[in-house]
Design an enzyme around this catalytic site. Sequence first.
Site, PDB file in Angstrom:
ATOM      1  CG  ASN A   9      68.028  63.244  20.991  1.00 55.45           C
ATOM      2  OD1 ASN A   9      68.203  64.036  21.645  1.00 55.45           O
ATOM      3  ND2 ASN A   9      67.160  62.307  21.304  1.00 55.45           N
ATOM      4  CE  LYS A  11      69.692  59.796  22.636  1.00 52.08           C
ATOM      5  NZ  LYS A  11      69.474  58.083  22.759  1.00 52.08           N
ATOM      6  CG  HIS A  96      64.152  60.114  23.534  1.00 54.28           C
ATOM      7  ND1 HIS A  96      64.614  59.340  24.305  1.00 54.28           N
ATOM      8  CD2 HIS A  96      64.643  60.112  22.179  1.00 54.28           C
ATOM      9  CE1 HIS A  96      65.291  58.737  23.573  1.00 54.28           C
ATOM     10  NE2 HIS A  96      65.622  59.040  22.262  1.00 54.28           N
ATOM     11  CD  GLU A  98      67.733  58.206  25.715  1.00 60.62           C
ATOM     12  OE1 GLU A  98      67.862  59.347  25.629  1.00 60.62           O
ATOM     13  OE2 GLU A  98      68.106  57.335  25.216  1.00 60.62           O
ATOM     14  CD  GLU A 168      64.277  57.690  18.620  1.00 64.98           C
ATOM     15  OE1 GLU A 168      65.372  58.056  18.154  1.00 64.98           O
ATOM     16  OE2 GLU A 168      63.991  58.128  19.866  1.00 64.98           O
ATOM     17  N   GLY A 174      70.797  53.211  21.483  1.00 62.84           N
ATOM     18  CA  GLY A 174      72.045  53.314  21.916  1.00 62.84           C
ATOM     19  C   GLY A 174      72.434  51.880  22.413  1.00 62.84           C
ATOM     20  CB  SER A 214      71.721  51.546  16.771  1.00 61.53           C
ATOM     21  OG  SER A 214      71.743  51.548  18.074  1.00 61.53           O
TER      22      SER A 214
END
Length: 251
Positions: A9, A11, A96, A98, A168, A174, A214
């Site tokens: 991904n 991003k 996702h 985010e 996730e 991250g 991660s």
Amino acid sequence: MRKNIVAGNWKMNMNLQEGLALATALNEALKGITVHCDVVIGTPFIHLASVSNSIDTTKIGVSAQNCADKVSGAYTGEVSAGMIASTGAKYVILGHSERRAYYHETPAMLKEKVIQALASNLTPIFCIGEVLEERESEKHFEVVKSQIETSLFELSTEDFSKLVLAYEPVWAIGTGKTATAAQAQEMHAFIRQTIAEKYGNEIANDTSILYGGSCNASNAKELFSNSDVDGGLIGGASLGVDKFMPIIEAF
Ligand code: PGA
């Protein structure tokens, strides 16, 4: 049988030239070697067509990171699932954390996005996962179950069988703080059980459930060795061939 998948991904990273360089370098690295998982790269929208035209898409699946919840029309700035499919992309990352957090995507919107993706023959990689406070207050199972139920459980069995899920935990994305292999396995088994209760054991056993957060070259092997972890959704470590290849080769 379910597939093992390692999906990158990207991003909002890399301009077109940088993205093309990365995709073609990965394509080269995969030439002539046998890998034991499907490989996917999730690029920004504007890279999709060029990337699809520059690599062997039978070896690397191309994915978008979002799609519109509508078919077409006066929705300025949106990109439809049909447009994504027309570039040669085969997957779309949906839900996702985010997008849920920064762009206020709701379970109802995500339900529509999944429908749009499936209607254009894209495979949704549907993301679920709890935030830290939810885990600390032991609500993580409840939260993940609700994310699955509200966006996916109105799908027919046939449509559900086309999905890939990605667990996730938001606190691991991250942050360098990976879920332990035991935490991942525990949640993945719970997710599979939740699917089995609704769609039956066969569908549950055939659903690929990826871990994200991660995941990198040093922890991928341990994470992927769990019976219910069928691969990874990889952010930071998908931005370089040197970091991404060892994750692919962890299978
Ligand atoms: P990360 O991101 O690997 O950089 O933690 C994973 C993701 O958000 O999909």
